[in-house]
Scaffold this active site. Structure first.
Site, short mmCIF file in Angstrom:
data_model
loop_
_atom_site.label_atom_id
_atom_site.label_comp_id
_atom_site.label_asym_id
_atom_site.label_seq_id
_atom_site.Cartn_x
_atom_site.Cartn_y
_atom_site.Cartn_z
N GLY A 158 0.85 -1.19 0.00
CA GLY A 158 0.00 0.00 0.00
C GLY A 158 0.88 1.23 0.00
N GLY A 168 9.52 4.46 -4.95
CA GLY A 168 8.95 5.80 -5.03
C GLY A 168 8.35 6.26 -3.72
N ASP A 169 7.76 5.32 -2.99
CA ASP A 169 7.21 5.65 -1.67
C ASP A 169 8.32 5.97 -0.69
OD1 ASP A 169 4.65 5.03 -2.70
OD2 ASP A 169 4.93 2.92 -2.19
#
Length: 322
Positions: A40, A263-264
């Site tokens: 997530g 990217g997170d």
């Protein structure tokens, strides 16, 4: 962490799913064993920030099932405040399967339609909680889940912005969830409400009609953003605010294991730098380092470093092995 005990530096919300990662390559019909973890974008950012010693909260709707309880336990165990999670007795927690072939990025299969998280509404928001944060971080994934989820994001952002909370936004376009046309309209609307934006080059092409980082930054600053960090993968990032622009080179990773979550991690590293009042260039370096380290480990969030680990990676702390 007790409810309401401490104001959060960053609050984020969105769908987290149980991820089943195959222990072998090839078509899933021939795979029999999987490792269970979570996935997530928003919880990834929350976990990465918590490992960097920030006070961070994450919430969502989770099914009243064992998968929902597992997600809650994992994220709480990482030191993230999960006190505002809403339990949904009518809808299930979403699932995600990966399919791997050699060294290419895995193929992803979602089982999230009508999930508990896709049924989140503005009524699930604790507005006082959100107002207490320094930064509210949201992504385009939550915008894509459903109309009610989109409305919840807009409600949270507008209320937070009215109360002086900075809005951090990662477009995170997932074309398995909605069309390019629908994504462009909703995401551009969100960008206009955002202070800090983390686009990738591919997203620049879809949203702005350009892959040139300098042109992307120019357009995004003109839309009202105060800080833009264009992710360039292994090359690093091109970043700017209203005072300066910088190209910040990335860190070389010879054999990346899994790029999902990089990217997170990048967004979390950049936000950590901002919270610690680092210079724009130092924010970019920290973001690049956290993103690079995320690729060294299999899994979406397992590779995010602690503060001491990322300092060793960047060469700012000396590593003593024995």
């Amino acid at each position: 962490m007790e409810r309401g005990k401490d104001n959060m530096e960053v609050i984020t919300f969105g769908e987290s799913m149980v991820l089943f990662n195959p222990d072998s390559t090839g078509p899933l019909r021939y795979v029999h064993n999987f490792n269970k973890t979570i996935a997530g974008a928003e919880s990834n950012v929350a976990i990465a920030l918590a490992r960097l010693k920030h006070r961070v909260g994450w919430f969502s709707r989770l099914g009243d099932d064992e998968f929902g309880r597992y997600i809650e336990a994992v994220i709480r165990g990482e030191g993230v405040d999960v006190s505002r999670i809403v339990t949904d007795p009518s809808n299930s927690t979403g699932l995600l399967f990966k399919e791997r072939f050699a060294h290419v990025n895995p193929k992803v299969y979602y089982y999230r339609k009508n999930s508990a998280a896709s049924n989140i509404t503005f009524k699930d928001l604790d507005l006082e909680y959100i107002k207490s944060a320094k930064i509210l971080h949201v992504t385009g994934i939550t915008l894509a889940l459903s109309q009610s989820a989109r409305e919840a994001v807009y409600e949270a952002v507008k209320m937070a912005k009215a109360n002086g909370v900075l809005i951090s936004f990662d477009p995170n376009i997932r074309l398995k969830l909605w069309s390019a046309e629908e994504a462009k309209v909703a995401i551009l609307e969100m960008i206009k409400l955002s202070d800090i934006v983390f686009p990738g080059v591919d997203e620049g092409r879809l949203l702005l009609g350009t892959e040139d980082p300098k042109e992307m930054i120019k357009q995004l600053l003109n839309m009202g953003c105060s800080t833009v960090a264009v992710k360039l993968g292994k090359e690093g990032c091109y970043i700017a605010n209203r005072q300066e622009e910088k190209m910040v080179r990335g860190y070389v990773v010879e054999r990346p294991i899994d790029t999902v979550g990089a990217g997170d991690g990048y967004a979390a590293g950049f936000l950590s730098g901002l919270l610690n009042q680092l210079s724009l260039e130092e924010c970019g370096k920290l973001a690049n380092a956290v993103g690079a380290m995320a690729t060294l480990v299999r899994g979406d969030m397992e590779g995010f470093p602690t503060l001491s680990q990322v300092r060793e990676f960047m060469g700012t702390d000396e590593y003593i092995d024995r």
